[in-house]
Scaffold this active site. Structure first.
Site, PDB file in Angstrom:
ATOM      1  N   PRO A  98       5.281  79.068  91.078  1.00 32.95           N
ATOM      2  CA  PRO A  98       4.552  79.106  89.812  1.00 32.95           C
ATOM      3  C   PRO A  98       5.428  79.585  88.653  1.00 32.95           C
ATOM      4  O   PRO A  98       5.185  79.288  87.500  1.00 32.95           O
ATOM      5  CB  PRO A  98       3.413  80.097  90.073  1.00 32.95           C
ATOM      6  CG  PRO A  98       3.337  80.275  91.532  1.00 32.95           C
ATOM      7  CD  PRO A  98       4.688  79.965  92.082  1.00 32.95           C
ATOM      8  N   GLU A 125       3.050  84.792  99.388  1.00 33.22           N
ATOM      9  CA  GLU A 125       3.427  85.130  98.009  1.00 33.22           C
ATOM     10  C   GLU A 125       4.798  84.572  97.655  1.00 33.22           C
ATOM     11  O   GLU A 125       5.335  84.849  96.595  1.00 33.22           O
ATOM     12  CB  GLU A 125       3.413  86.642  97.827  1.00 33.22           C
ATOM     13  CG  GLU A 125       2.025  87.263  97.917  1.00 33.22           C
ATOM     14  CD  GLU A 125       1.032  86.640  96.952  1.00 33.22           C
ATOM     15  OE1 GLU A 125      -0.029  86.184  97.406  1.00 33.22           O
ATOM     16  OE2 GLU A 125       1.340  86.567  95.742  1.00 33.22           O
ATOM     17  N   ARG A 167      10.200  57.041  93.149  1.00 28.39           N
ATOM     18  CA  ARG A 167       9.869  55.790  92.451  1.00 28.39           C
ATOM     19  C   ARG A 167      10.945  55.417  91.443  1.00 28.39           C
ATOM     20  O   ARG A 167      10.994  54.274  90.975  1.00 28.39           O
ATOM     21  CB  ARG A 167       8.520  55.874  91.758  1.00 28.39           C
ATOM     22  CG  ARG A 167       8.454  56.862  90.623  1.00 28.39           C
ATOM     23  CD  ARG A 167       7.062  56.976  90.056  1.00 28.39           C
ATOM     24  NE  ARG A 167       6.628  55.770  89.376  1.00 28.39           N
ATOM     25  CZ  ARG A 167       7.002  55.412  88.143  1.00 28.39           C
ATOM     26  NH1 ARG A 167       7.846  56.174  87.456  1.00 28.39           N
ATOM     27  NH2 ARG A 167       6.547  54.303  87.592  1.00 28.39           N
ATOM     28  N   ASP A 182       7.378  53.588  81.549  1.00 30.40           N
ATOM     29  CA  ASP A 182       6.571  54.752  81.924  1.00 30.40           C
ATOM     30  C   ASP A 182       6.290  55.635  80.722  1.00 30.40           C
ATOM     31  O   ASP A 182       7.126  55.759  79.818  1.00 30.40           O
ATOM     32  CB  ASP A 182       7.370  55.629  82.915  1.00 30.40           C
ATOM     33  CG  ASP A 182       7.326  55.112  84.330  1.00 30.40           C
ATOM     34  OD1 ASP A 182       6.489  54.236  84.619  1.00 30.40           O
ATOM     35  OD2 ASP A 182       8.134  55.574  85.141  1.00 30.40           O
TER      36      ASP A 182
HETATM   37  N1  LIG Z   1       5.321  74.546  91.979  1.00 36.14           N
HETATM   38  C1  LIG Z   1       4.341  75.159  91.923  1.00 36.14           C
HETATM   39  C2  LIG Z   1       3.119  75.827  91.794  1.00 36.14           C
HETATM   40  C3  LIG Z   1       2.261  75.594  90.719  1.00 36.14           C
HETATM   41  N2  LIG Z   1       2.466  74.780  89.676  1.00 36.14           N
HETATM   42  N3  LIG Z   1       1.180  76.340  90.885  1.00 36.14           N
HETATM   43  N4  LIG Z   1       1.312  77.062  92.033  1.00 36.14           N
HETATM   44  C4  LIG Z   1       2.486  76.755  92.605  1.00 36.14           C
HETATM   45  C5  LIG Z   1       2.932  77.414  93.834  1.00 36.14           C
HETATM   46  C6  LIG Z   1       4.177  77.116  94.408  1.00 36.14           C
HETATM   47  C7  LIG Z   1       4.592  77.812  95.523  1.00 36.14           C
HETATM   48  C8  LIG Z   1       3.762  78.813  96.042  1.00 36.14           C
HETATM   49  C9  LIG Z   1       3.882  79.725  97.103  1.00 36.14           C
HETATM   50 CL1  LIG Z   1       5.249  79.917  98.079  1.00 36.14          CL
HETATM   51  C10 LIG Z   1       2.739  80.495  97.169  1.00 36.14           C
HETATM   52  N5  LIG Z   1       1.916  80.087  96.184  1.00 36.14           N
HETATM   53  C11 LIG Z   1       0.619  80.663  95.936  1.00 36.14           C
HETATM   54  C12 LIG Z   1       0.734  81.663  94.816  1.00 36.14           C
HETATM   55  C13 LIG Z   1      -0.266  81.748  93.920  1.00 36.14           C
HETATM   56  C14 LIG Z   1      -0.164  82.654  92.888  1.00 36.14           C
HETATM   57  C15 LIG Z   1       0.932  83.462  92.773  1.00 36.14           C
HETATM   58  N6  LIG Z   1       1.928  83.341  93.650  1.00 36.14           N
HETATM   59  C16 LIG Z   1       1.843  82.434  94.672  1.00 36.14           C
HETATM   60  C17 LIG Z   1       2.519  79.069  95.478  1.00 36.14           C
HETATM   61  C18 LIG Z   1       2.086  78.374  94.376  1.00 36.14           C
END
Ligand SMILES: N#Cc1c(N)n[nH]c1-c1ccc2c(Cl)cn(Cc3cccnc3)c2c1
Length: 256
Positions: A98, A125, A167, A182
């Site tokens: 994130p 996490e 793609r 695109d």
């Molecule tokens: N890319 C991307 C992305 C996005 N755009 N939203 N959430 C993610 C994403 C990617 C990797 C993980 C992993 Cl590993 C664990 N979590 C859950 C989480 C939720 C809140 C805080 N920390 C972790 C992920 C969320």
């Protein structure tokens, strides 16, 4: 292009067996290899996570497991165990998170130039940060996010990125021109949304296809499509218009 994905849910990537990505794999354009992270966890429960130092909610993925998995996947090629793709000694390591830099069409084009990508979608996490430090230079680690919303893990983000990159590879899309048209594609469509599309019948439930599209006048059709792209962008994503290179706008555009 070779793509390695290490995950505790390799079954999450079944969609990459179908449609465009499936055909690209059958034709050898994409060589996607899935790896179960737990294969490198040696305790009886195949544990991949532990409590976070400093306390706090959730669990963190253990560095030892990831290190053994990445070394095995990357090392096999680097150690000469098998032919690395197109002479690539090491892949680009992409970590969905994130807190990563935004994954955009520009980043997809950047990745599409790489002969070998390694995706490390995690859960809990996240991965112990020492893993990214350990491979940062050698694997050019890139932490990316597919958008400002919260997923449960990185797998969905990898599916999005593999499709967006796949793609773009030569031979994957039947009509190469469609990549150039695109939304967000560099060139005339950069920072513009695609306009509406239509097919037969010319009238459907009282809705007519715009006459210009039936005219056969390619110059006027191109002009109409660009007007529609500018109109739609102004309506739905006005902030993108601010990014437009003024020199890319012709006299007609400026009148809109
Ligand atoms: N890319 C991307 C992305 C996005 N755009 N939203 N959430 C993610 C994403 C990617 C990797 C993980 C992993 Cl590993 C664990 N979590 C859950 C989480 C939720 C809140 C805080 N920390 C972790 C992920 C969320």
């Amino acid at each position: 292009m070779r793509v390695d994905i290490i995950s505790i849910f390799p079954e999450y990537f079944a969609p990459l067996d179908v449609s465009l990505m499936g055909k690209a794999r059958e034709r050898g354009i994409l060589d996607i290899r899935l790896h179960q992270l737990r294969d490198w966890a040696h305790d009886v429960h195949r544990t991949v996570d532990d409590t976070p130092y400093g306390g706090g909610p959730g669990m963190v993925m253990k560095p030892e497991i990831w290190g053994e998995a990445i070394d095995a996947v990357v090392g096999a090629a680097a150690a000469g165990g098998e032919a690395a793709p197109e002479g690539a000694v090491a892949p680009r390591m992409i970590v969905p998170t994130p807190s990563g830099r935004p994954f955009t069409q520009e980043v997809a084009l950047e990745y599409a130039k790489e002969p070998w990508l390694l995706f490390t979608p995690a859960r809990y996490e996240g991965i112990d940060s020492r893993v990214m430090a350990e491979y940062g230079f050698r694997l050019r680690v890139d932490e990316v996010s597919i958008g400002d919303y919260v997923l449960a893990g990185g797998e969905a983000a990898v599916l999005v990125m593999v499709e967006a990159v796949g793609r773009l590879l030569p031979g994957v899309l039947g009509n190469a021109a469609s990549v150039a048209d695109d939304s967000f594609a560099p060139g005339t469509m950069e920072n513009l949304l695609e306009g509406p599309v239509y097919t037969k019948p010319p009238t459907w439930r009282g809705h007519d296809v715009p006459e210009i599209l039936l005219s056969g006048h390619h110059g006027k059709i191109a002009r109409w499509r660009r007007d529609e792209a500018l109109r739609r962008t102004a309506e739905k994503r006005p902030e993108l218009l601010a990014r437009l290179d003024p020199d890319s706008l012709d006299k007609h555009d400026r009148q809109l």
